[in-house]
Design an enzyme around this catalytic site. Structure first.
Site, PDB file in Angstrom:
ATOM      1  N   TYR A 149       0.820  -1.220   0.000  1.00 24.39           N
ATOM      2  CA  TYR A 149       0.000   0.000   0.000  1.00 24.39           C
ATOM      3  C   TYR A 149       0.852   1.268   0.000  1.00 24.39           C
ATOM      4  CZ  TYR A 149       0.230  -0.556   5.197  1.00 24.39           C
ATOM      5  OH  TYR A 149       0.601  -0.729   6.508  1.00 24.39           O
ATOM      6  N   GLU A 150       0.189   2.382  -0.353  1.00 24.04           N
ATOM      7  CA  GLU A 150       0.840   3.682  -0.569  1.00 24.04           C
ATOM      8  C   GLU A 150       1.885   3.622  -1.682  1.00 24.04           C
ATOM      9  OE1 GLU A 150      -1.062   5.402   0.911  1.00 24.04           O
ATOM     10  OE2 GLU A 150      -1.677   4.057   2.494  1.00 24.04           O
ATOM     11  N   GLY A 151       1.678   2.711  -2.613  1.00 18.11           N
ATOM     12  CA  GLY A 151       2.588   2.555  -3.738  1.00 18.11           C
ATOM     13  C   GLY A 151       3.492   1.356  -3.546  1.00 18.11           C
TER      14      GLY A 151
END
Length: 521
Positions: free
Chosen positions: A406-408
């Site tokens: 998550y978050e890239g």
């Protein structure tokens, strides 16, 4: 590592971070010590005890509403009542007005105690920062103090079934009506998209408000839980069971525009940057949990030794010492990187911002990998016991795996590091200048920096497809170079220096192989 030992290590690391002493509004040493001590007390006494139960019971969805495991509400309320959700927010908006570096120093204790619960805190504080910076005065004054006080919570809503990291394909639609904006569409992978911690939840939704192609037609909106917002399911996940990951359906839902129409993605990065730094604190916290538990186990578990004598603690075995000492060394170096990045975010200079943008994807990526590797190491130290629920190691392994996603994902972080920050935005030049200055008395570190600098110039000359193919190993080579710089601040850098040249050479070779394959293709 005990809570007290980690606080001492954090204070020491901050003192070794040059920019810390220059920060405006930083607390004095006594105040900072008191803050860290109180955070550790709350984490150990209130946050940690509910974590294992939360993992076993998990979040439940019934009749469109999500219920969290027992203890979650009390633990979150304790965080809110202590002001821990708003350390870095301005005092005028309900915060403590402290530097972001204080958050980076404090939050690993809470993440060590319960990364699942802290998912709610992470998105809430990031949304407060977003609305403080980009919200209109009415929205800001209505929502930010309430988020800071834990009276409301917030989420970030980006992904859709047909658009994950490729946000230009978002189809959730925002329409302006005489009564205001309305949102329609489906969002997925929403952490704490519904829950019973607070009654009011604000969703920061990226939606298409014009027909402009790609990301240019995207705007950012605040949509409150209520009419037009339905939680359709929660995911059955590998870990973080007490953190409900929701799919949300928006049907003609009332919305408030945040900031400027058509600037949704750039504005959203205010929130994303905060959340990527938070991943670094998650990684450090989980690694500390694993190190502490495996050290305690190794000191008590007796095996081996002379057959005519009682078995000895496995902590005395050379291989166990190797694993634990190696993990501790990685933690010490990563702690410095986390704090350096947070301090850079607080400093006002343009070069500070450029260097922060360069190190942030490294902190996100290698914080996530540190947590997973620490759980794996702890499992090896515990042996078969580590694979059972009797110990918290297997939960840590399950919980931490998603940090890299998550978050890239790691691949997205690598592209950010190489293409935008190192080769385009000037971050590499700032890094090399500062690193060479701090490493001036260390020929072996200067040699590592020179090798990486030459490698980066070769990458700059490559084609874009070749750069994309090489981004991951190039980022790993960059991490070795950044560690070379920060290892100057360690009392004993030998564990890093012993392997750094080989690691740098390996990652460069991997990058060259990827570029060569891409060019041949």
């Amino acid at each position: 590592m005990s809570w007290a030992e980690e606080n001492a290590a954090m204070l020491d690391a901050l003192a070794r971070t040059p920019g810390w002493s220059a920060l405006e509004g930083r607390p004095d040493d006594d105040t900072l010590t008191a803050i860290l001590d109180e955070a550790a007390r709350l984490a150990a006494a209130v946050i940690w005890p509910q974590d294992a139960q939360g993992d076993r019971i998990g979040a439940r969805l019934a009749d469109g509403r999500v219920t969290l495991p027992p203890g979650s509400r009390d633990a979150f309320a304790a965080l809110a009542d202590g002001g821990w959700l708003a350390l870095e927010l301005p005092e005028a908006l309900g915060g403590a007005g402290l530097p972001l570096a204080v958050f980076a120093a404090v939050n690993p204790a809470f993440e060590r105690a319960s990364p699942a619960l802290m998912m709610a805190a992470g998105s809430t504080r990031a949304a407060a920062r977003l609305l403080a910076e980009h919200g209109d005065l009415e929205t800001r004054d209505d929502w930010v103090p309430a988020l800071a006080a834990g009276e409301r919570t917030a989420t970030i809503c980006i992904s859709e079934p047909g658009a994950g990291s490729d946000v230009g394909r978002i189809r959730t639609r925002a329409v302006r009506t005489p009564d205001g904006w309305r949102i329609g569409g489906e969002k997925i992978w929403i952490s704490f998209g519904d829950h019973d911690l607070t009654e009011r939840i604000g969703h920061c939704v990226l939606a298409r408000s014009t027909d402009a192609p790609g990301t240019r037609g995207l705007s950012l909106f605040l949509v409150e839980r209520g009419p037009g917002v339905t939680c359709t399911r929660i995911e059955e996940k590998m870990g973080l069971h007490a953190s409900p990951t929701c799919a949300l359906l928006f049907e003609d839902a009332p919305a408030r525009l945040i900031g400027t129409e058509g600037r949704g993605l750039p504005q959203l990065f205010t929130m994303i940057r905060q959340m990527r730094l938070t991943v670094g604190t998650q990684g450090l916290g989980v690694a500390l949990r694993c190190l502490a538990h495996s050290r305690a186990y190794a000191a008590e578990r007796c095996q081996g030794g002379p057959p005519d004598a009682p078995p000895v603690p496995i902590a005395t075995h050379p291989d166990i010492r190797r694993q634990l000492d190696g993990l501790a060394a990685r933690i010490d170096l990563f702690r410095l990187a986390l704090l350096e990045t947070a301090v850079l975010a607080d400093l006002p200079g343009k070069d500070d911002a450029r260097l922060c943008a360069l190190t942030l994807p490294l902190v996100k990526t290698f914080g996530a990998e540190l947590a997973s590797d620490a759980a794996g190491t702890a499992m090896m130290v515990l042996g078969g016991a580590g694979y059972t629920r009797e110990h918290p190691v297997e939960q840590a392994l399950r919980d931490a795996r998603v940090f890299a996603i998550y978050e890239g994902t790691t691949g997205m972080q690598a592209q950010d590091f190489l293409l935008r920050q190192a080769l385009s935005a000037g971050g590499l030049k700032v890094f090399l200048s500062r690193a060479r200055a701090e490493c001036a008395a260390s020929p072996e570190r200067l040699a590592l920096l020179d090798v990486f600098a030459a490698f980066a110039e070769d990458l700059r000359a490559a084609s874009r497809p070749a750069q994309l193919a090489a981004a991951d190993p190039a980022m790993r080579a960059g991490w070795v170079a950044v560690q070379a710089w920060l290892s100057m601040r360690l009392d004993d850098p030998r564990p890093f220096l012993a392997t750094a040249p080989q690691r740098l050479a390996l990652h460069m070779a991997e990058a060259w192989a990827a570029m060569s394959f891409e060019e041949r293709s």
